[in-house]
Design an enzyme around this catalytic site. Structure first.
Site, PDB file in Angstrom:
ATOM      1  N   SER A  32       0.828  -1.209   0.000  1.00 22.15           N
ATOM      2  CA  SER A  32       0.000   0.000   0.000  1.00 22.15           C
ATOM      3  C   SER A  32       0.859   1.254   0.000  1.00 22.15           C
ATOM      4  O   SER A  32       0.497   2.268  -0.609  1.00 22.15           O
ATOM      5  CB  SER A  32      -0.934  -0.004   1.212  1.00 22.15           C
ATOM      6  OG  SER A  32      -0.197  -0.069   2.424  1.00 22.15           O
ATOM      7  N   LYS A  56      16.658 -17.174 -12.470  1.00 23.91           N
ATOM      8  CA  LYS A  56      17.568 -17.809 -13.424  1.00 23.91           C
ATOM      9  C   LYS A  56      17.394 -19.324 -13.541  1.00 23.91           C
ATOM     10  O   LYS A  56      17.734 -19.904 -14.577  1.00 23.91           O
ATOM     11  CB  LYS A  56      19.014 -17.484 -13.043  1.00 23.91           C
ATOM     12  CG  LYS A  56      19.419 -16.030 -13.224  1.00 23.91           C
ATOM     13  CD  LYS A  56      19.661 -15.689 -14.674  1.00 23.91           C
ATOM     14  CE  LYS A  56      20.303 -14.317 -14.835  1.00 23.91           C
ATOM     15  NZ  LYS A  56      20.615 -14.002 -16.238  1.00 23.91           N
ATOM     16  N   THR A  81      29.109 -22.129 -18.383  1.00 27.70           N
ATOM     17  CA  THR A  81      28.546 -20.805 -18.637  1.00 27.70           C
ATOM     18  C   THR A  81      29.437 -19.749 -18.024  1.00 27.70           C
ATOM     19  O   THR A  81      30.371 -20.057 -17.282  1.00 27.70           O
ATOM     20  CB  THR A  81      27.117 -20.677 -18.083  1.00 27.70           C
ATOM     21  OG1 THR A  81      26.498 -19.527 -18.669  1.00 27.70           O
ATOM     22  CG2 THR A  81      27.105 -20.519 -16.564  1.00 27.70           C
ATOM     23  N   SER A  84      27.698 -13.590 -13.475  1.00 27.67           N
ATOM     24  CA  SER A  84      28.067 -12.780 -12.313  1.00 27.67           C
ATOM     25  C   SER A  84      27.595 -13.431 -11.027  1.00 27.67           C
ATOM     26  O   SER A  84      27.895 -12.957  -9.941  1.00 27.67           O
ATOM     27  CB  SER A  84      27.454 -11.382 -12.434  1.00 27.67           C
ATOM     28  OG  SER A  84      26.040 -11.466 -12.425  1.00 27.67           O
ATOM     29  N   GLY A 186      21.552  -8.685 -20.021  1.00 23.01           N
ATOM     30  CA  GLY A 186      21.693  -9.312 -21.333  1.00 23.01           C
ATOM     31  C   GLY A 186      20.380  -9.447 -22.073  1.00 23.01           C
ATOM     32  O   GLY A 186      20.361  -9.669 -23.280  1.00 23.01           O
ATOM     33  N   GLY A 188      17.729 -11.692 -21.517  1.00 23.52           N
ATOM     34  CA  GLY A 188      17.047 -12.972 -21.637  1.00 23.52           C
ATOM     35  C   GLY A 188      15.667 -12.973 -21.008  1.00 23.52           C
ATOM     36  O   GLY A 188      14.694 -13.419 -21.626  1.00 23.52           O
ATOM     37  N   GLU A 210      16.855  -0.255 -16.456  1.00 25.26           N
ATOM     38  CA  GLU A 210      18.284  -0.531 -16.369  1.00 25.26           C
ATOM     39  C   GLU A 210      19.025   0.638 -15.737  1.00 25.26           C
ATOM     40  O   GLU A 210      18.553   1.784 -15.756  1.00 25.26           O
ATOM     41  CB  GLU A 210      18.875  -0.858 -17.746  1.00 25.26           C
ATOM     42  CG  GLU A 210      18.937   0.291 -18.716  1.00 25.26           C
ATOM     43  CD  GLU A 210      19.568  -0.102 -20.053  1.00 25.26           C
ATOM     44  OE1 GLU A 210      20.226  -1.145 -20.138  1.00 25.26           O
ATOM     45  OE2 GLU A 210      19.390   0.666 -21.011  1.00 25.26           O
TER      46      GLU A 210
END
Length: 340
Positions: A32, A56, A81, A84, A186, A188, A210
């Site tokens: 609220s 993720k 992969t 971060s 990125g 995704g 961003e």
């Protein structure tokens, strides 16, 4: 949906079936106080409560289950992969479910809490410099050395489709939603959500948020072409330091309605606001979307866009580093009516 995109809505539907037995249906909460601040009805999709602490796992698990089908007689020797932190944790967890080793290329500057979590899930960490080029090069080398499969954190189509399942849930949980606000690095999650929303409810807006210190998405939309960050961005929102890429850019270009950039002070204050008023320990990357909706720029959005869902992307907070900036940020004028 346009054939030039790397995924279709059908891929998101398949991803939902592929992962739904192993992820949480995360709640949507309200506040609220934040409604009063914005004059709108805000809904918060709480991916901080997702397995591994962020959204993720959706993309990582879909990728592992799509790229490494049970029908294969010989599984790959590893998955690899660069991350971060959050995608690294998620991929490690997903690989562990499927019995596959994981190698995660991590920037040396990644938060300690995320590096420790990756190790706790059982991955091997390989460090790199904090730049997109270093991430890609080291990950390529590790993939070759391990004879593994590379699962890109935001450009792999199976990852993008997995992230799109967030929107499937939101459209069910908040049927009258007018817009979704999504933090973008990125791209995704943003791309997957945009594909899903525009396929099911084209009138619903998709907004990106961003840091102004990492505004490649904003610059790309402004100039009509891919404009990656030239240097490693300096932002507290470590999860959105990556630039959008070749697979996510066409979707963002065509389907994302607007992009809002926010300052470091706005991110810090929005994050702290959620901590203290909603009692949700989000990470600063999740605070980017909240900061966008609280910003002066967002006030230009039509008042008809009343019901807004903000994706709180994760809650993997480095509490040690947080002590250094809590209470130090200058509060934006739009926050003055709330005591933090």
């Amino acid at each position: 949906m346009c054939a030039q995109y790397c995924i279709s809505f059908a891929d998101v539907e398949k991803a939902h079936i592929n992962i739904r037995d192993s992820i949480h249906l995360t709640p949507v909460l309200t506040s609220s106080i934040l409604n009063q601040l914005t004059g709108r009805n805000l809904f918060f999709k709480c991916e901080l409560f997702q397995k591994t602490g962020s959204f993720k796992i959706r993309g990582a698990l879909n990728a592992v289950r799509s790229l490494v089908p049970d029908a294969l007689e010989r599984k790959p020797k590893a998955v690899v992969t660069h991350s971060s932190g959050n995608h690294g944790q998620a991929l490690t967890y997903a690989a562990k479910l499927e019995g596959i080793p994981a190698y995660i290329v991590v920037p040396q500057t990644a938060p300690d809490c995320k590096k420790l979590a990756i190790q706790a899930y059982g991955a091997s960490i390989v460090y790199c410099e904090p730049s997109d080029e270093s991430r890609e090069n080291v990950a390529k080398r590790v993939t070759e050395e391990t004879e593994g499969i590379m699962v890109h954190p935001n450009q792999e189509p199976a990852v993008i489709a997995g992230q799109g399942t967030i929107a499937l849930e939101v459209l069910n949980q908040v049927p009258l939603v007018d817009a979704l606000v999504v933090p973008v690095g990125g791209g995704g999650m943003l791309a997957g959500i945009a594909i899903t929303v525009k396929a099911l409810k084209p009138s619903v807006k998709v907004y990106a948020a961003e840091p102004s210190n990492a505004d490649d998405c904003y610059q790309s939309k402004l100039k009509g072409k891919l404009m990656p960050n030239l240097y490693p961005p300096e932002t507290i929102a470590d999860g959105v330091k990556s630039s959008i890429g070749l697979n996510t850019w066409p979707i963002i270009r065509d389907l994302v309605d607007d992009i809002f950039t926010v300052t470091e002070d706005e991110i810090k204050c929005a994050t702290q606001l959620v901590w203290e008023r909603m009692k949700l320990l989000i990470e600063p990357t999740a605070g980017v979307g909240v900061a966008a909706v609280l910003s002066q720029h967002f006030q230009t959005v039509s008042p008809e866009v009343k019901n807004i869902c903000i994706v709180l992307s994760g809650g993997n907070v480095d509490l040690t580093s947080s002590i250094t900036w809590v209470k130090q940020a200058e509060r934006p004028a739009s926050y003055q009516s709330v005591s933090v």
